[in-house]
Design a protein around this motif. Structure first.
Motif, PDB file in Angstrom:
ATOM      1  N   PHE A   4      -4.111  -2.840   0.953  1.00 55.70           N
ATOM      2  CA  PHE A   4      -2.918  -3.134   0.152  1.00 55.70           C
ATOM      3  C   PHE A   4      -3.363  -3.322  -1.307  1.00 55.70           C
ATOM      4  CE2 PHE A   4      -0.513  -6.557  -1.855  1.00 55.70           C
ATOM      5  CZ  PHE A   4       0.798  -6.182  -1.634  1.00 55.70           C
ATOM      6  N   THR A   5      -2.568  -2.815  -2.253  1.00 56.31           N
ATOM      7  CA  THR A   5      -2.884  -3.054  -3.679  1.00 56.31           C
ATOM      8  C   THR A   5      -1.604  -3.520  -4.379  1.00 56.31           C
ATOM      9  OG1 THR A   5      -2.388  -0.780  -4.231  1.00 56.31           O
ATOM     10  CG2 THR A   5      -4.706  -1.279  -3.770  1.00 56.31           C
ATOM     11  N   ASP A   6      -1.650  -3.557  -5.685  1.00 56.06           N
ATOM     12  CA  ASP A   6      -0.443  -3.949  -6.420  1.00 56.06           C
ATOM     13  C   ASP A   6       0.646  -2.884  -6.197  1.00 56.06           C
ATOM     14  OD1 ASP A   6       1.526  -4.540  -8.168  1.00 56.06           O
ATOM     15  OD2 ASP A   6       0.269  -4.535  -9.977  1.00 56.06           O
ATOM     16  N   PRO A   7       1.758  -3.253  -5.564  1.00 60.56           N
ATOM     17  CA  PRO A   7       2.787  -2.240  -5.245  1.00 60.56           C
ATOM     18  C   PRO A   7       3.443  -1.630  -6.487  1.00 60.56           C
ATOM     19  CG  PRO A   7       3.528  -4.448  -4.629  1.00 60.56           C
ATOM     20  CD  PRO A   7       2.108  -4.585  -5.068  1.00 60.56           C
ATOM     21  N   GLN A   8       3.290  -2.303  -7.641  1.00 58.26           N
ATOM     22  CA  GLN A   8       3.901  -1.737  -8.855  1.00 58.26           C
ATOM     23  C   GLN A   8       3.024  -0.659  -9.481  1.00 58.26           C
ATOM     24  OE1 GLN A   8       4.991  -4.793 -11.660  1.00 58.26           O
ATOM     25  NE2 GLN A   8       6.355  -5.776 -10.182  1.00 58.26           N
ATOM     26  N   LYS A   9       1.797  -0.591  -9.037  1.00 56.50           N
ATOM     27  CA  LYS A   9       0.890   0.410  -9.620  1.00 56.50           C
ATOM     28  C   LYS A   9       0.866   1.598  -8.669  1.00 56.50           C
ATOM     29  CE  LYS A   9      -3.949   0.797 -11.133  1.00 56.50           C
ATOM     30  NZ  LYS A   9      -3.722   1.696 -12.272  1.00 56.50           N
ATOM     31  N   LEU A  10       1.627   2.602  -8.994  1.00 55.03           N
ATOM     32  CA  LEU A  10       1.768   3.733  -8.071  1.00 55.03           C
ATOM     33  C   LEU A  10       0.750   4.826  -8.348  1.00 55.03           C
ATOM     34  CD1 LEU A  10       5.657   3.936  -7.967  1.00 55.03           C
ATOM     35  CD2 LEU A  10       4.110   2.838  -6.335  1.00 55.03           C
ATOM     36  N   ILE A  65      -3.092 -10.181  -8.114  1.00 52.61           N
ATOM     37  CA  ILE A  65      -2.422 -10.184  -6.812  1.00 52.61           C
ATOM     38  C   ILE A  65      -3.021  -9.130  -5.875  1.00 52.61           C
ATOM     39  CG2 ILE A  65      -0.202 -11.039  -7.690  1.00 52.61           C
ATOM     40  CD1 ILE A  65       0.693  -7.979  -7.080  1.00 52.61           C
ATOM     41  N   CYS A  66      -4.117  -8.504  -6.318  1.00 56.09           N
ATOM     42  CA  CYS A  66      -4.647  -7.381  -5.548  1.00 56.09           C
ATOM     43  C   CYS A  66      -5.882  -7.794  -4.728  1.00 56.09           C
ATOM     44  CB  CYS A  66      -5.016  -6.253  -6.505  1.00 56.09           C
ATOM     45  SG  CYS A  66      -5.763  -4.883  -5.633  1.00 56.09           S
ATOM     46  N   PRO A  67      -5.828  -7.611  -3.401  1.00 54.34           N
ATOM     47  CA  PRO A  67      -6.978  -8.009  -2.572  1.00 54.34           C
ATOM     48  C   PRO A  67      -8.238  -7.198  -2.871  1.00 54.34           C
ATOM     49  CG  PRO A  67      -5.277  -6.957  -1.225  1.00 54.34           C
ATOM     50  CD  PRO A  67      -4.686  -7.150  -2.587  1.00 54.34           C
ATOM     51  N   VAL A  68      -8.061  -5.962  -3.346  1.00 53.54           N
ATOM     52  CA  VAL A  68      -9.252  -5.152  -3.669  1.00 53.54           C
ATOM     53  C   VAL A  68     -10.014  -5.835  -4.806  1.00 53.54           C
ATOM     54  CG1 VAL A  68     -10.059  -2.893  -4.470  1.00 53.54           C
ATOM     55  CG2 VAL A  68      -8.103  -3.040  -2.918  1.00 53.54           C
ATOM     56  N   PHE A  69      -9.262  -6.336  -5.759  1.00 52.04           N
ATOM     57  CA  PHE A  69      -9.917  -7.007  -6.883  1.00 52.04           C
ATOM     58  C   PHE A  69     -10.592  -8.302  -6.438  1.00 52.04           C
ATOM     59  CE2 PHE A  69      -9.973  -9.836 -10.617  1.00 52.04           C
ATOM     60  CZ  PHE A  69     -10.898  -9.114 -11.351  1.00 52.04           C
ATOM     61  N   PHE A  70     -10.003  -8.968  -5.457  1.00 51.24           N
ATOM     62  CA  PHE A  70     -10.627 -10.188  -4.922  1.00 51.24           C
ATOM     63  C   PHE A  70     -12.072  -9.867  -4.511  1.00 51.24           C
ATOM     64  CE2 PHE A  70     -12.043 -12.827  -1.474  1.00 51.24           C
ATOM     65  CZ  PHE A  70     -11.620 -14.107  -1.808  1.00 51.24           C
ATOM     66  N   ASP A 110      -9.680  -2.512 -16.902  1.00 51.87           N
ATOM     67  CA  ASP A 110      -9.278  -1.121 -16.639  1.00 51.87           C
ATOM     68  C   ASP A 110      -8.052  -1.037 -15.748  1.00 51.87           C
ATOM     69  OD1 ASP A 110     -11.329  -0.353 -18.200  1.00 51.87           O
ATOM     70  OD2 ASP A 110     -12.648   0.344 -16.583  1.00 51.87           O
ATOM     71  N   CYS A 111      -7.918  -2.017 -14.857  1.00 55.22           N
ATOM     72  CA  CYS A 111      -6.729  -2.042 -13.989  1.00 55.22           C
ATOM     73  C   CYS A 111      -5.500  -2.364 -14.842  1.00 55.22           C
ATOM     74  CB  CYS A 111      -6.921  -3.074 -12.880  1.00 55.22           C
ATOM     75  SG  CYS A 111      -5.417  -3.445 -11.962  1.00 55.22           S
ATOM     76  N   ARG A 112      -5.629  -3.399 -15.674  1.00 56.27           N
ATOM     77  CA  ARG A 112      -4.485  -3.820 -16.498  1.00 56.27           C
ATOM     78  C   ARG A 112      -4.047  -2.714 -17.455  1.00 56.27           C
ATOM     79  NH1 ARG A 112      -3.524  -8.931 -15.282  1.00 56.27           N
ATOM     80  NH2 ARG A 112      -5.286 -10.343 -14.939  1.00 56.27           N
ATOM     81  N   GLY A 128      -7.564   4.060 -11.548  1.00 54.56           N
ATOM     82  CA  GLY A 128      -6.615   4.274 -10.443  1.00 54.56           C
ATOM     83  C   GLY A 128      -7.086   3.513  -9.209  1.00 54.56           C
ATOM     84  N   CYS A 129      -6.132   3.245  -8.290  1.00 53.72           N
ATOM     85  CA  CYS A 129      -6.479   2.416  -7.126  1.00 53.72           C
ATOM     86  C   CYS A 129      -7.469   3.105  -6.198  1.00 53.72           C
ATOM     87  CB  CYS A 129      -5.214   2.044  -6.358  1.00 53.72           C
ATOM     88  SG  CYS A 129      -4.185   0.912  -7.289  1.00 53.72           S
ATOM     89  N   VAL A 130      -7.374   4.426  -6.066  1.00 52.72           N
ATOM     90  CA  VAL A 130      -8.301   5.116  -5.149  1.00 52.72           C
ATOM     91  C   VAL A 130      -9.732   4.954  -5.653  1.00 52.72           C
ATOM     92  CG1 VAL A 130      -8.948   7.349  -4.169  1.00 52.72           C
ATOM     93  CG2 VAL A 130      -6.536   6.715  -4.371  1.00 52.72           C
ATOM     94  N   ASP A 131      -9.931   5.167  -6.939  1.00 57.21           N
ATOM     95  CA  ASP A 131     -11.287   5.010  -7.496  1.00 57.21           C
ATOM     96  C   ASP A 131     -11.748   3.569  -7.397  1.00 57.21           C
ATOM     97  OD1 ASP A 131     -11.403   7.643  -8.071  1.00 57.21           O
ATOM     98  OD2 ASP A 131     -10.808   7.447 -10.177  1.00 57.21           O
ATOM     99  N   CYS A 132     -10.827   2.663  -7.637  1.00 56.76           N
ATOM    100  CA  CYS A 132     -11.162   1.244  -7.597  1.00 56.76           C
ATOM    101  C   CYS A 132     -11.610   0.844  -6.185  1.00 56.76           C
ATOM    102  CB  CYS A 132      -9.927   0.446  -8.017  1.00 56.76           C
ATOM    103  SG  CYS A 132     -10.225  -1.306  -8.138  1.00 56.76           S
ATOM    104  N   LYS A 133     -10.908   1.389  -5.186  1.00 57.23           N
ATOM    105  CA  LYS A 133     -11.280   1.097  -3.791  1.00 57.23           C
ATOM    106  C   LYS A 133     -12.652   1.683  -3.482  1.00 57.23           C
ATOM    107  CE  LYS A 133      -6.643   0.941  -1.815  1.00 57.23           C
ATOM    108  NZ  LYS A 133      -5.661   1.684  -1.020  1.00 57.23           N
TER     109      LYS A 133
END
Ligand code: SF4
Length: 388
Positions: free
Chosen positions: A281-287, A297-302, A319-321, A326-331
């Motif tokens: 799960f990531t930030d739902p507002q970041k599509l 609020i993002c568990p990946v960032f935790f 970079d997230c802010r 992007g979330c895929v790269d971040c994961k």
């Protein structure tokens, strides 16, 4: 620790890591609480032996060292049962009824009964129509109706917990699967007394616990005081060694837990870990890349913060802010850190799991050591009571 099977990251950062540190400075006893597993799991006893074995493998793989600590099985030290009986005689029932876990569960059970009645109400008309349409004569219409209602409302509740019905309903009702298994028992009311035994029988000075367990340690102290007051100084009052237990998020952002099916296990293969991380799960507002995200609020960032290094976590936060990341790269970046963290544990786990004889040996010598201490305490108790 109750034998719940393979351990996940939440167990490690919440409990085991601390145990590993404690064994360096203290004489430590680590117990597989298999009798406690019966408190809520008495319908599923067939799981206990495998769960015990899996958990012990993880303990050793994660760093519990049998040359420094005593590892043992509660049910193999029968003296726990004898002292439990004696403590049960001197523990006022009201002390147990005030136990917050008991109160919460009682409350949830009432909600569950409520839910069951609501289901029954809703089902009654359907059952009536169904029975009226049966192509044969029913001798005792009412009895059959009651039977069906009983069965169906149970089946509905079970369906709810097994995930056939909307999960949100479960959340809305604030009931957990655990409540579903009958906990309205004498054993459930009395389990803190058995916990007091687990501590006092070793005359423990301190118990490492999270905040939610503080009332249980307090109860152990009260039972110790009561026993000492009645029969003479016997038990030291154990201190709670409060440990910070970080709340690790699981793949769906909720607390990591086996029952939520959102956990990452030390026994998971690298492929399983990858699949789980990529489904986080990531930030739902970041599509998409470019959208600004909310790392807080993002568990990946935790996990980026947990595994560090901190400068890297700060960079990811920025970079997230800004949307640069992007979330895929971040994961993927987080996955790399996680795989690196898990790899040595996984390797040790495999080698421990291969040598079952050595594992048995560790447990049996630990149990023997624990038993000698427990027996000494119980002999002292028998002598003080003049019974046994
Ligand atoms: S970029 Fe990373 S921290 Fe930001 S929302 Fe996506 S996964 Fe979470």
């Amino acid at each position: 620790m109750r034998p719940t099977g393979k351990l996940h990251l939440g167990h490690y950062f919440g409990v085991i890591k601390n145990w590993v540190e404690l064994q360096e400075e203290h004489e430590a006893f680590f117990m597989v609480a298999d009798w406690h597993a019966l408190t809520t799991g008495y319908r599923r006893v067939e799981e206990i032996p495998n769960h015990t074995q899996d958990m012990l493998i993880d303990w050793l793989a994660l760093g519990i060292d049998p040359s420094k600590s005593t590892l043992f099985l509660q049910s193999k030290v029968k003296e726990h049962a004898e002292l439990f009986l004696i403590f049960s005689m001197i523990t006022p029932k009201s002390w147990l009824e005030w136990n917050p876990t008991y109160k919460d569960t009682k409350y949830n059970l009432l909600r569950l009964t409520d839910l069951s009645l609501t289901f029954r109400g809703g089902l009654r008309d359907h059952v009536k129509t169904f029975l009226a349409r049966l192509p044969y004569k029913v001798e005792d219409f009412e009895a059959l109706e009651e039977l069906l209602l009983d069965y169906l409302s149970d089946a509905m509740i079970q369906a709810l917990f097994e995930g056939y019905l909307e999960k949100s309903l479960l959340q809305e009702l604030n009931v957990s699967k655990r409540d579903f298994y009958d906990t309205d028992t004498y054993g459930f009311l009395g389990y803190p007394v058995l916990q007091a035994v687990d501590i006092l029988i070793y005359k423990a000075q301190a118990v490492p616990v999270g905040e939610d367990q503080l009332p249980h340690v307090e109860l152990s102290r009260e039972i110790a005081r009561r026993f000492n007051g009645l029969y003479g100084e016997t038990f030291p009052e154990p201190q709670a060694m409060l440990t910070q237990t970080p709340r690790l998020p699981g793949t769906d952002g909720r607390k990591m837990s086996k029952s939520y099916d959102n956990a990452i296990y030390f026994a998971d293969s690298p492929e399983q870990v990858e699949k789980k991380v990529m489904s986080f799960f990531t930030d739902p507002q970041k599509l998409r890349r470019g959208d600004p995200g909310r790392p807080e609020i993002c568990p990946v960032f935790f996990y980026h913060r947990l595994f560090g290094p901190q400068e890297n976590a700060q960079e990811i936060e920025g970079d997230c802010r800004s949307g640069r990341l992007g979330c895929v790269d971040c994961k993927r970046l987080m996955l790399e850190k996680l795989q690196g963290f898990l790899a040595p544990f996984r390797e040790r786990r495999e080698s421990v799991a291969k040598d079952r004889d050595a594992l048995l040996q560790v447990v049996s010598s630990g149990t023997e050591k624990a038993r000698a201490v427990a027996l000494q305490t119980v002999q002292e108790v028998r002598q003080k009571l003049g019974v046994g």
